[in-house]
Design a protein around this motif. Sequence first.
Motif, PDB file in Angstrom:
ATOM      1  N   ARG A   1      38.637 -19.855 -16.890  1.00  0.00           N
ATOM      2  CA  ARG A   1      39.501 -18.676 -16.941  1.00  0.00           C
ATOM      3  C   ARG A   1      40.890 -19.012 -16.441  1.00  0.00           C
ATOM      4  O   ARG A   1      41.078 -19.971 -15.707  1.00  0.00           O
ATOM      5  CB  ARG A   1      38.908 -17.515 -16.161  1.00  0.00           C
ATOM      6  CG  ARG A   1      38.628 -17.803 -14.732  1.00  0.00           C
ATOM      7  CD  ARG A   1      38.002 -16.610 -14.074  1.00  0.00           C
ATOM      8  NE  ARG A   1      36.567 -16.776 -14.071  1.00  0.00           N
ATOM      9  CZ  ARG A   1      35.765 -16.261 -13.173  1.00  0.00           C
ATOM     10  NH1 ARG A   1      36.243 -15.517 -12.237  1.00  0.00           N
ATOM     11  NH2 ARG A   1      34.492 -16.456 -13.215  1.00  0.00           N
ATOM     12  N   VAL A   2      41.830 -18.192 -16.863  1.00  0.00           N
ATOM     13  CA  VAL A   2      43.229 -18.342 -16.459  1.00  0.00           C
ATOM     14  C   VAL A   2      43.651 -17.053 -15.766  1.00  0.00           C
ATOM     15  O   VAL A   2      43.510 -15.972 -16.336  1.00  0.00           O
ATOM     16  CB  VAL A   2      44.141 -18.614 -17.674  1.00  0.00           C
ATOM     17  CG1 VAL A   2      45.596 -18.536 -17.289  1.00  0.00           C
ATOM     18  CG2 VAL A   2      43.820 -19.956 -18.288  1.00  0.00           C
ATOM     19  N   ALA A   3      44.138 -17.182 -14.539  1.00  0.00           N
ATOM     20  CA  ALA A   3      44.628 -16.029 -13.795  1.00  0.00           C
ATOM     21  C   ALA A   3      46.151 -16.067 -13.788  1.00  0.00           C
ATOM     22  O   ALA A   3      46.742 -17.095 -13.483  1.00  0.00           O
ATOM     23  CB  ALA A   3      44.094 -16.048 -12.365  1.00  0.00           C
ATOM     24  N   ALA A   4      46.765 -14.953 -14.157  1.00  0.00           N
ATOM     25  CA  ALA A   4      48.220 -14.880 -14.201  1.00  0.00           C
ATOM     26  C   ALA A   4      48.650 -13.451 -13.890  1.00  0.00           C
ATOM     27  O   ALA A   4      47.837 -12.531 -13.872  1.00  0.00           O
ATOM     28  CB  ALA A   4      48.724 -15.292 -15.582  1.00  0.00           C
ATOM     29  N   ASP A   5      49.953 -13.274 -13.653  1.00  0.00           N
ATOM     30  CA  ASP A   5      50.445 -11.930 -13.374  1.00  0.00           C
ATOM     31  C   ASP A   5      50.810 -11.215 -14.676  1.00  0.00           C
ATOM     32  O   ASP A   5      50.659 -11.761 -15.767  1.00  0.00           O
ATOM     33  CB  ASP A   5      51.609 -11.950 -12.394  1.00  0.00           C
ATOM     34  CG  ASP A   5      52.780 -12.764 -12.888  1.00  0.00           C
ATOM     35  OD1 ASP A   5      52.739 -13.234 -14.030  1.00  0.00           O
ATOM     36  OD2 ASP A   5      53.744 -12.922 -12.127  1.00  0.00           O
ATOM     37  N   LYS A   6      51.295  -9.995 -14.555  1.00  0.00           N
ATOM     38  CA  LYS A   6      51.568  -9.155 -15.728  1.00  0.00           C
ATOM     39  C   LYS A   6      52.615  -9.739 -16.660  1.00  0.00           C
ATOM     40  O   LYS A   6      52.664  -9.402 -17.827  1.00  0.00           O
ATOM     41  CB  LYS A   6      52.021  -7.760 -15.287  1.00  0.00           C
ATOM     42  CG  LYS A   6      50.932  -6.923 -14.704  1.00  0.00           C
ATOM     43  CD  LYS A   6      51.464  -5.548 -14.341  1.00  0.00           C
ATOM     44  CE  LYS A   6      50.377  -4.714 -13.720  1.00  0.00           C
ATOM     45  NZ  LYS A   6      50.847  -3.365 -13.408  1.00  0.00           N
ATOM     46  N   GLY A   7      53.457 -10.613 -16.152  1.00  0.00           N
ATOM     47  CA  GLY A   7      54.490 -11.227 -16.987  1.00  0.00           C
ATOM     48  C   GLY A   7      53.904 -12.055 -18.124  1.00  0.00           C
ATOM     49  O   GLY A   7      54.557 -12.288 -19.131  1.00  0.00           O
ATOM     50  N   TYR A   8      52.671 -12.519 -17.968  1.00  0.00           N
ATOM     51  CA  TYR A   8      52.018 -13.328 -18.995  1.00  0.00           C
ATOM     52  C   TYR A   8      51.064 -12.510 -19.854  1.00  0.00           C
ATOM     53  O   TYR A   8      50.290 -13.065 -20.620  1.00  0.00           O
ATOM     54  CB  TYR A   8      51.269 -14.491 -18.349  1.00  0.00           C
ATOM     55  CG  TYR A   8      52.198 -15.462 -17.685  1.00  0.00           C
ATOM     56  CD1 TYR A   8      52.828 -16.449 -18.424  1.00  0.00           C
ATOM     57  CD2 TYR A   8      52.467 -15.378 -16.327  1.00  0.00           C
ATOM     58  CE1 TYR A   8      53.696 -17.336 -17.822  1.00  0.00           C
ATOM     59  CE2 TYR A   8      53.336 -16.267 -15.715  1.00  0.00           C
ATOM     60  CZ  TYR A   8      53.936 -17.240 -16.468  1.00  0.00           C
ATOM     61  OH  TYR A   8      54.803 -18.115 -15.880  1.00  0.00           O
TER      62      TYR A   8
END
Length: 97
Positions: A3-10
């Motif tokens: 999985r990839v965790a990122a903020d709302k910008g992505y």
Amino acid sequence: PERVAADKGYSSAKIRSYLRRRGIKAVIPERIDQINGRLRRGESLCRLDRAAYRRRNVVERCFNKLKHHKALATRYDKRARHYQAMVTIACLLLWLP
């Protein structure tokens, strides 16, 4: 990765479809305009694994602490092995009391 965790910008359809094609779960919260668009179209909302998203904060804080070392933040070193040595020293300084 699983999985990839990122903020709302992505949070975009392009990134989500790219991850989906590769069998990677996206742990990315949706922006409010995406949520409203889904609701207008009658689609279900994306589920967010909140526990996995909280663990992302640990990584973010680690990078923040490492960036306090000016040599790492600006990358003065020309050679990769010298930069790696600085990263190792900075990590040691974080972990030693």
